[in-house]
Design a protein around this motif. Structure first.
Motif, short mmCIF file in Angstrom:
data_model
loop_
_atom_site.label_atom_id
_atom_site.label_comp_id
_atom_site.label_asym_id
_atom_site.label_seq_id
_atom_site.Cartn_x
_atom_site.Cartn_y
_atom_site.Cartn_z
N ASN A 1 0.81 -1.22 0.00
CA ASN A 1 0.00 0.00 0.00
C ASN A 1 0.85 1.27 0.00
OD1 ASN A 1 -2.74 -1.13 0.18
ND2 ASN A 1 -1.99 -1.97 2.11
N ALA A 2 2.14 1.15 -0.25
CA ALA A 2 3.06 2.28 -0.11
C ALA A 2 2.67 3.48 -0.98
CB ALA A 2 4.48 1.82 -0.43
N GLU A 3 2.41 3.25 -2.25
CA GLU A 3 2.12 4.37 -3.15
C GLU A 3 0.83 5.08 -2.73
OE1 GLU A 3 3.30 1.43 -4.17
OE2 GLU A 3 5.17 2.03 -5.16
N LYS A 4 -0.19 4.31 -2.35
CA LYS A 4 -1.47 4.89 -1.91
C LYS A 4 -1.27 5.76 -0.67
CE LYS A 4 -5.86 3.41 0.09
NZ LYS A 4 -6.61 2.26 0.58
N MET A 5 -0.54 5.23 0.32
CA MET A 5 -0.33 5.97 1.56
C MET A 5 0.55 7.20 1.33
SD MET A 5 -2.28 4.48 3.59
CE MET A 5 -1.84 5.38 5.08
N ALA A 6 1.54 7.08 0.46
CA ALA A 6 2.41 8.24 0.16
C ALA A 6 1.60 9.32 -0.54
CB ALA A 6 3.59 7.80 -0.69
N SER A 7 0.69 8.93 -1.42
CA SER A 7 -0.16 9.89 -2.10
C SER A 7 -1.04 10.63 -1.09
CB SER A 7 -1.03 9.16 -3.13
OG SER A 7 -1.93 10.06 -3.74
N GLN A 8 -1.62 9.89 -0.14
CA GLN A 8 -2.43 10.52 0.90
C GLN A 8 -1.59 11.46 1.76
OE1 GLN A 8 -4.42 7.40 3.10
NE2 GLN A 8 -5.65 6.77 1.35
N PHE A 9 -0.37 11.06 2.05
CA PHE A 9 0.54 11.91 2.84
C PHE A 9 0.81 13.21 2.09
CE2 PHE A 9 4.85 13.37 3.78
CZ PHE A 9 4.78 13.56 5.15
N ARG A 10 1.13 13.11 0.78
CA ARG A 10 1.41 14.31 -0.02
C ARG A 10 0.19 15.23 -0.08
NH1 ARG A 10 4.10 10.33 -3.08
NH2 ARG A 10 2.37 10.21 -4.56
N GLU A 11 -1.02 14.64 -0.17
CA GLU A 11 -2.24 15.45 -0.18
C GLU A 11 -2.42 16.19 1.14
OE1 GLU A 11 -5.43 12.75 -1.16
OE2 GLU A 11 -4.62 12.38 -3.18
N ARG A 12 -2.16 15.51 2.26
CA ARG A 12 -2.28 16.15 3.57
C ARG A 12 -1.27 17.29 3.71
NH1 ARG A 12 -2.65 10.77 5.31
NH2 ARG A 12 -0.55 10.87 6.17
N VAL A 13 -0.05 17.06 3.25
CA VAL A 13 0.98 18.11 3.32
C VAL A 13 0.58 19.30 2.45
CG1 VAL A 13 3.37 18.66 2.71
CG2 VAL A 13 2.87 16.57 3.96
N ALA A 14 0.09 19.05 1.24
CA ALA A 14 -0.32 20.13 0.34
C ALA A 14 -1.47 20.93 0.95
CB ALA A 14 -0.72 19.57 -1.02
N ALA A 15 -2.43 20.24 1.57
CA ALA A 15 -3.55 20.93 2.21
C ALA A 15 -3.07 21.79 3.38
CB ALA A 15 -4.59 19.91 2.69
#
Length: 190
Positions: free
Chosen positions: A152-166
């Protein structure tokens, strides 16, 4: 010794980025190098092939991106991971799992293939920090089931990047609001 536009310079062994046998194979060949020291008065020129390669390789890394690597050393403070660059990255013990980890070798062993997220990098010093903790769906997943984390690494990293951008967008908006309120001049009410 190296020659650069009719100047003689020196690359210390620690800055070759290769063993001496490999260095001997490169005699007479052109190498990329970074200036460490240049002093016209003393006619001293010191270069680094290792740092030049590090900077070339690290420029492709992005904070928040998922990379694959192989564990090459396990220490009390973390694991060193070979990313196929000129140096190894560090997965610090505090970045392995949200749950407390007492021994790195509980989870990781030399030779393990892993996925991790790039937490930070310093091209000038040739350092990359990794995290598997940020890839956990639930705290402790790395301790219970590392394969699940890697799947699930790519999915979780994508969510992390979205949280950081927000969070960055909120911070920018707040800063702009604060700046605008400071620029407002109160009307004179005499």
């Amino acid at each position: 010794l190296v020659e650069l536009e009719n100047l003689q310079g020196f690359i210390p062994k620690s800055h070759l980025g290769m063993d001496l046998e490999k260095a001997k194979e490169n005699i007479g060949k052109t190498l990329v190098a970074k200036f460490l020291e240049a002093d016209a008065e003393t006619n001293r020129l010191v270069l680094s092939h290792r740092l030049a390669n590090v900077q070339n390789n690290v420029k492709d890394l992005e904070v928040g991106s998922v990379i694959k690597g192989k564990v090459v050393a396990v220490k009390d403070y973390g694991a060193f991971v070979d990313l196929g660059l000129e140096f190894n990255a560090l997965l610090h013990v505090s970045q392995i799992s949200y749950n407390r980890l007492f021994n790195v070798d509980q989870v990781l062993s030399v030779g393990d293939e892993i996925k991790a997220m790039v937490l930070s990098y310093d091209a000038n010093r040739g350092r990359v920090s990794l995290s598997t903790k940020k890839l956990e769906m639930e705290p402790g997943d790395m301790l219970r089931n590392p394969a699940k984390v890697f799947d699930n690494a790519e999915k979780m990293a994508s969510q992390f990047r979205e949280r950081v951008a927000a969070a960055e967008a909120v911070a920018r908006a707040s800063a702009a609001e604060a700046k605008a309120s400071k620029e407002e001049v109160p009307a004179n009410t005499e």
